[in-house]
Design a protein around this motif. Structure first.
Motif, short mmCIF file in Angstrom:
data_model
loop_
_atom_site.label_atom_id
_atom_site.label_comp_id
_atom_site.label_asym_id
_atom_site.label_seq_id
_atom_site.Cartn_x
_atom_site.Cartn_y
_atom_site.Cartn_z
N LEU A 27 -7.23 4.98 38.85
CA LEU A 27 -6.35 4.41 37.83
C LEU A 27 -6.99 3.18 37.20
CD1 LEU A 27 -3.66 4.39 36.32
CD2 LEU A 27 -2.70 3.02 38.20
N ASP A 28 -7.64 2.35 38.01
CA ASP A 28 -8.35 1.18 37.47
C ASP A 28 -9.45 1.61 36.50
OD1 ASP A 28 -6.92 -0.88 38.50
OD2 ASP A 28 -8.40 -1.50 39.99
N ALA A 29 -10.17 2.67 36.86
CA ALA A 29 -11.26 3.13 35.99
C ALA A 29 -10.72 3.60 34.65
CB ALA A 29 -12.03 4.26 36.68
N LEU A 30 -9.66 4.41 34.68
CA LEU A 30 -9.07 4.91 33.43
C LEU A 30 -8.43 3.78 32.63
CD1 LEU A 30 -7.46 8.23 34.74
CD2 LEU A 30 -9.61 7.96 33.51
N SER A 31 -7.77 2.85 33.33
CA SER A 31 -7.15 1.72 32.65
C SER A 31 -8.20 0.82 32.03
CB SER A 31 -6.28 0.92 33.63
OG SER A 31 -5.23 1.71 34.14
N THR A 34 -9.38 2.27 28.86
CA THR A 34 -8.35 2.10 27.83
C THR A 34 -8.33 0.69 27.27
OG1 THR A 34 -6.98 3.81 28.90
CG2 THR A 34 -5.88 2.31 27.36
N LEU A 35 -8.57 -0.29 28.15
CA LEU A 35 -8.49 -1.70 27.75
C LEU A 35 -9.80 -2.24 27.21
CD1 LEU A 35 -6.37 -2.95 30.78
CD2 LEU A 35 -5.58 -2.71 28.42
N GLY A 36 -10.84 -1.41 27.18
CA GLY A 36 -12.11 -1.84 26.60
C GLY A 36 -13.06 -2.51 27.56
N PHE A 37 -12.86 -2.36 28.89
CA PHE A 37 -13.82 -2.89 29.84
C PHE A 37 -15.13 -2.13 29.70
CE2 PHE A 37 -10.51 -4.28 33.30
CZ PHE A 37 -9.88 -5.08 32.35
N THR A 38 -16.23 -2.78 29.98
CA THR A 38 -17.50 -2.07 30.00
C THR A 38 -17.59 -1.24 31.28
OG1 THR A 38 -18.71 -3.80 31.19
CG2 THR A 38 -18.58 -4.00 28.78
N THR A 39 -18.49 -0.26 31.26
CA THR A 39 -18.67 0.58 32.44
C THR A 39 -19.14 -0.26 33.63
OG1 THR A 39 -19.26 2.42 31.00
CG2 THR A 39 -19.78 2.66 33.32
N GLY A 40 -19.99 -1.25 33.37
CA GLY A 40 -20.44 -2.13 34.44
C GLY A 40 -19.30 -2.92 35.06
N GLU A 41 -18.38 -3.38 34.24
CA GLU A 41 -17.22 -4.12 34.76
C GLU A 41 -16.33 -3.21 35.60
OE1 GLU A 41 -16.79 -7.41 31.15
OE2 GLU A 41 -15.73 -5.49 31.04
N ILE A 42 -16.19 -1.96 35.20
CA ILE A 42 -15.38 -1.01 35.99
C ILE A 42 -16.05 -0.76 37.33
CG2 ILE A 42 -14.56 1.37 36.08
CD1 ILE A 42 -14.22 1.20 33.02
N SER A 215 -19.75 5.97 44.93
CA SER A 215 -20.02 6.12 43.50
C SER A 215 -19.08 7.13 42.88
CB SER A 215 -21.48 6.55 43.27
OG SER A 215 -22.36 5.56 43.69
N PHE A 216 -18.94 8.28 43.55
CA PHE A 216 -18.14 9.36 42.99
C PHE A 216 -16.66 8.97 42.93
CE2 PHE A 216 -16.03 13.39 42.60
CZ PHE A 216 -16.91 14.17 41.88
N ARG A 217 -16.14 8.39 43.99
CA ARG A 217 -14.70 8.12 44.05
C ARG A 217 -14.31 6.92 43.19
NH1 ARG A 217 -12.36 9.16 50.04
NH2 ARG A 217 -10.43 9.11 48.83
N MET A 218 -15.20 5.95 43.05
CA MET A 218 -14.86 4.75 42.30
C MET A 218 -15.24 4.84 40.82
SD MET A 218 -13.25 2.72 44.24
CE MET A 218 -12.83 2.71 45.98
N VAL A 219 -16.28 5.61 40.50
CA VAL A 219 -16.75 5.70 39.12
C VAL A 219 -16.60 7.12 38.58
CG1 VAL A 219 -18.67 5.08 37.57
CG2 VAL A 219 -18.39 3.87 39.71
N GLY A 220 -16.15 8.05 39.43
CA GLY A 220 -16.01 9.44 39.00
C GLY A 220 -15.06 9.61 37.83
N ALA A 221 -14.02 8.75 37.78
CA ALA A 221 -13.09 8.84 36.65
C ALA A 221 -13.77 8.48 35.34
CB ALA A 221 -11.89 7.92 36.89
N VAL A 222 -14.71 7.53 35.40
CA VAL A 222 -15.48 7.18 34.20
C VAL A 222 -16.33 8.36 33.78
CG1 VAL A 222 -17.24 5.64 33.25
CG2 VAL A 222 -15.49 4.74 34.80
N PHE A 223 -16.99 9.01 34.75
CA PHE A 223 -17.79 10.20 34.44
C PHE A 223 -16.92 11.27 33.78
CE2 PHE A 223 -19.11 14.48 35.58
CZ PHE A 223 -20.45 14.49 35.20
N GLY A 224 -15.73 11.49 34.35
CA GLY A 224 -14.84 12.51 33.79
C GLY A 224 -14.47 12.23 32.34
#
Length: 407
Positions: A27-31, A34-42, A215-224
């Motif tokens: 949810l944090d990754a998707l949020s 949505t809020l314009g965070f960079t991928t590095g910040e996520i 990596s997969f569980r925390m950033v996988g949503a970004v990949f998706g």
């Protein structure tokens, strides 16, 4: 039977805790997107979670000694709920990273308390059934946590409030149970080099396992999101990874007990490399292919921690098992802290499939190191039984230690 029924309260608390905390990362990754965070910040948010997780593993046994199991559980749960509720009050990557420290502290602390409680009550007669039930509850919660992402709106007060409510609900079963609190266990000494001296390959294996899973569980949503999945499809994408890993545990355990564990570890890593390559090679072929690749990747990478742990315990004495489990957890935490931020930077710089390039490179290194170690030391003459080893707390070594001695 009464004892097993008494564990129902603990298991329900674990299910609710896993459901709330497991849903927070995606949810944090998707949020953040949505809020314009960079991928590095996520990615930094995921790393912050594991920093808090490590602190919680170390602090929880000491806090239990000061205030007792129930009060310590309430304190850690409150920290997690506060972190979830604060997200939409302060929309800032730095503030969210601090809040994720609290969520990691909550998860590690609560799991440590539950596992210490189980360890104090379990007997050898029901140890296997208790651990089996614990595994099912933990994996069910993890699977449901990924699926719930499909129905939560990103960057919404309601979404974060719902997760916080579920986190608070985890308080009720454990604090209301009539079962007497157990005596506080002594905290294990944290000796990271014990894992290296017993098995350098095992230490490397858990670091690579952390690079893959974290990596997969925390950033996988970004990949998706980067490859065009909807929120609902991203939820299934993450759930397929967990499901694949859960279904393969027993077949891999059978192989690890029958053959040289190092070969099993090497072939799993080789399969993870092929799975990562398959994901890269089949990009653009549709959602079904993406989900199938996540399932296969979970099958090949998820069991590596347990295999590495079993291999390390083959070289350990009985009195070292708890401290060895804690040492392996330390190396897992090291890899998990670095992995989300590193993978997010690679995605930001080179695109979403850089995630699987990084994972493939890590597993290639493990394959090479495994072959080197096989040439350096023969397989042990006596081996412990394979045990599914969850990465939940330093105390888990007490629950699994006896099982490793049994044939």
């Amino acid at each position: 039977m009464r004892l097993m029924i008494s564990f129902a309260a603990l298991f329900l608390s674990v299910l609710l805790l896993q459901l709330s905390s497991g849903g927070l990362g995606p949810l944090d990754a998707l949020s953040g997107l949505t809020l314009g965070f960079t991928t590095g910040e996520i990615g930094l948010l995921g790393s912050a979670h594991f920093v808090g997780f490590f602190v919680g593993c170390w602090w929880a046994p000491r806090l239990m000694g000061d205030v007792g199991h129930s009060r310590a559980f309430a304190a850690f749960t409150a920290a997690g709920a506060i972190g979830m509720l604060g997200h939409m009050m302060i929309v800032s990557p730095t503030a969210w990273a601090i809040m994720r420290l609290m969520s990691g502290l909550c998860v590690a602390g609560c799991y440590t308390i539950v596992e210490a409680w189980l360890q104090s009550k379990v007997t050898n007669d029901i140890r296997a059934r208790t651990m089996g039930s614990y595994r099912v509850v933990d994996m069910t919660g993890a699977l449901l946590a990924q699926l719930v992402i499909g129905v939560l709106e990103p960057a919404s007060y309601v979404s974060y409030n719902l997760l916080a409510m579920i986190c608070c609900a985890a308080l009720l079963p454990l604090t209301l149970t009539k079962v007497a609190q157990p005596e506080t266990p002594a905290a294990p000494r944290l000796r990271p080099m014990l894992a290296v001296t017993r098995s350098p390959l095992a230490a490397a294996g858990v670091i690579v396992a952390a690079l893959s899973a974290a990596s997969f569980r925390m950033v996988g949503a970004v990949f998706g999101q980067e490859v065009g999945l909807t929120a609902g499809q991203t939820a299934w994408f993450l759930a397929c990874f967990v499901l694949g890993g859960a279904l393969v545990q027993f077949p891999v355990g059978w192989l690890a007990d029958k053959f040289d564990r190092r070969w099993v570890l090497i072939w799993l890593s080789a399969a993870a490399i092929l799975s990562s390559g398959l994901t890269i090679a089949t990009q653009g072929l549709g959602v079904g292919v993406v989900l199938a690749n996540a399932f296969i990747f979970g099958m090949t990478s998820f069991p590596i921690y347990s295999i590495a742990s079993a291999h390390a315990h083959d070289f350990a004495d009985s009195h070292e098992r708890v401290e060895l489990s804690a040492a392996l957890m330390f190396f897992y935490a090291v890899g998990a802290i670095a992995a989300p931020y590193l993978s997010s930077l690679l995605i930001e710089g080179f695109g979403p499939y850089a995630l699987f390039v990084m994972i493939a490179v890590a597993h290639a290194g493990l394959v090479i190191f495994g072959l080197v170690r096989m040439a350096a030391r023969p397989s042990p003459s006596a081996r412990t039984s394979y045990v599914w080893a969850p990465r939940t707390s330093f105390v888990i070594g007490r629950l699994t230690g006896r099982a490793r001695e049994d044939d």
